[in-house]
Design a protein around this motif. Structure first.
Motif, PDB file in Angstrom:
ATOM      1  N   LEU A 142      45.420  34.403  40.281  1.00 20.66           N
ATOM      2  CA  LEU A 142      43.974  34.378  40.506  1.00 20.66           C
ATOM      3  C   LEU A 142      43.311  35.677  40.058  1.00 20.66           C
ATOM      4  O   LEU A 142      42.145  35.679  39.686  1.00 20.66           O
ATOM      5  CB  LEU A 142      43.659  34.125  41.976  1.00 20.66           C
ATOM      6  N   ASN A 143      44.050  36.750  40.061  1.00 14.62           N
ATOM      7  CA  ASN A 143      43.477  38.027  39.620  1.00 14.62           C
ATOM      8  C   ASN A 143      43.120  38.004  38.135  1.00 14.62           C
ATOM      9  O   ASN A 143      42.337  38.823  37.674  1.00 14.62           O
ATOM     10  CB  ASN A 143      44.419  39.177  39.942  1.00 14.62           C
ATOM     11  N   LYS A 170      33.087  35.309  45.721  1.00  9.60           N
ATOM     12  CA  LYS A 170      31.975  36.233  45.497  1.00  9.60           C
ATOM     13  C   LYS A 170      30.678  35.519  45.799  1.00  9.60           C
ATOM     14  O   LYS A 170      30.613  34.289  45.838  1.00  9.60           O
ATOM     15  CB  LYS A 170      31.966  36.807  44.080  1.00  9.60           C
ATOM     16  N   ASN A 198      39.558  37.402  38.120  1.00 12.16           N
ATOM     17  CA  ASN A 198      38.725  38.390  38.801  1.00 12.16           C
ATOM     18  C   ASN A 198      38.233  39.431  37.810  1.00 12.16           C
ATOM     19  O   ASN A 198      39.003  40.215  37.268  1.00 12.16           O
ATOM     20  CB  ASN A 198      39.508  39.055  39.936  1.00 12.16           C
ATOM     21  N   ASP A 199      36.942  39.422  37.603  1.00 12.45           N
ATOM     22  CA  ASP A 199      36.324  40.404  36.704  1.00 12.45           C
ATOM     23  C   ASP A 199      35.857  41.643  37.465  1.00 12.45           C
ATOM     24  O   ASP A 199      35.071  42.423  36.956  1.00 12.45           O
ATOM     25  CB  ASP A 199      35.164  39.769  35.945  1.00 12.45           C
ATOM     26  N   ILE A 256      39.775  33.546  45.686  1.00 12.64           N
ATOM     27  CA  ILE A 256      38.880  34.673  45.423  1.00 12.64           C
ATOM     28  C   ILE A 256      37.446  34.177  45.593  1.00 12.64           C
ATOM     29  O   ILE A 256      37.125  33.031  45.272  1.00 12.64           O
ATOM     30  CB  ILE A 256      39.120  35.312  44.035  1.00 12.64           C
ATOM     31  N   THR A 273      34.285  41.454  40.397  1.00 10.13           N
ATOM     32  CA  THR A 273      33.202  41.097  41.316  1.00 10.13           C
ATOM     33  C   THR A 273      33.681  40.213  42.462  1.00 10.13           C
ATOM     34  O   THR A 273      32.937  39.986  43.410  1.00 10.13           O
ATOM     35  CB  THR A 273      32.069  40.365  40.566  1.00 10.13           C
ATOM     36  N   TYR A 274      34.893  39.690  42.364  1.00 15.12           N
ATOM     37  CA  TYR A 274      35.440  38.822  43.403  1.00 15.12           C
ATOM     38  C   TYR A 274      36.242  39.631  44.412  1.00 15.12           C
ATOM     39  O   TYR A 274      36.757  40.706  44.096  1.00 15.12           O
ATOM     40  CB  TYR A 274      36.377  37.766  42.792  1.00 15.12           C
ATOM     41  N   GLU A 275      36.374  39.081  45.599  1.00  8.53           N
ATOM     42  CA  GLU A 275      37.237  39.659  46.631  1.00  8.53           C
ATOM     43  C   GLU A 275      38.176  38.567  47.129  1.00  8.53           C
ATOM     44  O   GLU A 275      37.860  37.380  47.056  1.00  8.53           O
ATOM     45  CB  GLU A 275      36.413  40.207  47.797  1.00  8.53           C
ATOM     46  N   ASN A 276      39.347  38.955  47.607  1.00  7.29           N
ATOM     47  CA  ASN A 276      40.283  37.987  48.170  1.00  7.29           C
ATOM     48  C   ASN A 276      39.717  37.468  49.484  1.00  7.29           C
ATOM     49  O   ASN A 276      39.216  38.236  50.302  1.00  7.29           O
ATOM     50  CB  ASN A 276      41.654  38.622  48.401  1.00  7.29           C
ATOM     51  N   ASN A 288      37.233  30.296  44.131  1.00  9.42           N
ATOM     52  CA  ASN A 288      38.250  29.788  43.217  1.00  9.42           C
ATOM     53  C   ASN A 288      39.599  29.873  43.908  1.00  9.42           C
ATOM     54  O   ASN A 288      39.909  30.886  44.540  1.00  9.42           O
ATOM     55  CB  ASN A 288      38.287  30.610  41.925  1.00  9.42           C
TER      56      ASN A 288
END
Length: 169
Positions: free
Chosen positions: A104-105, A125, A108-109, A123, A111-114, A146
């Protein structure tokens, strides 16, 4: 009051009662299915079932999901549906069948957090969305979640966080 007035009022009230009894639930159906709020429903997208609350109508004008190149290389099949609650509120669900494992990372650009929603790790945001219906512009939050499920990447974006929380399990 004289007899003529009493008779007129009684006749009018009885006419209304008979009209509503004959029509049953007709006031809800007069405008047609476009304006009826559907009951909660389950839709199948990419082999997965999603149940969401009443009020969302399928929208044929879905936006294309943008993916990073390192993720696009793993996508075998993509299914996506969009729904609108009115001219402003949006629900997009995409299911991407993957040829192998991705992290999933990779999505991640920065801007997302787990985040875990109902025990599903993914993830998340939130951002600000501006939409318009006619001349009315509306700014409101938009939420993105996501997650991976059975070699599928599930991407949900919605203007109502509770809708995402009710769908994900």
């Amino acid at each position: 009051m004289d007899k003529k007035t009493v008779f007129s009022i009684t006749f009018f009230l009885l006419s209304l009662i008979i009209l509503f009894m004959a029509c049953g639930d007709a006031p809800e159906n007069i405008a047609g299915p476009k304006f009826q709020t559907p009951a909660p429903k389950t839709v199948e997208i990419g082999g997965l079932n999603f149940t969401f609350a009443a009020g969302y109508f399928e929208d044929n004008d879905s936006q294309e999901i943008n993916l990073a190149n390192n993720v696009v290389a793993h996508v075998v099949n993509k299914s996506q549906k969009s729904f609108k609650q009115n001219e402003i509120l949006l629900l997009d669900i995409a299911v991407l069948k993957l040829d192998g494992k991705i992290d999933l990372n990779d999505l991640n650009d920065g801007t997302y957090e787990n985040k875990s929603i109902n025990g599903v790790e993914g993830i998340f945001k939130s951002g600000e969305a501006t939409t318009s219906a006619g001349w009315v512009k509306n700014s409101h939050p938009r939420y993105y979640f996501n997650y991976l499920k059975d070699d599928n990447l599930v991407m949900i974006q919605c203007d109502n966080l509770r809708t995402i929380e009710e769908m994900v399990s």
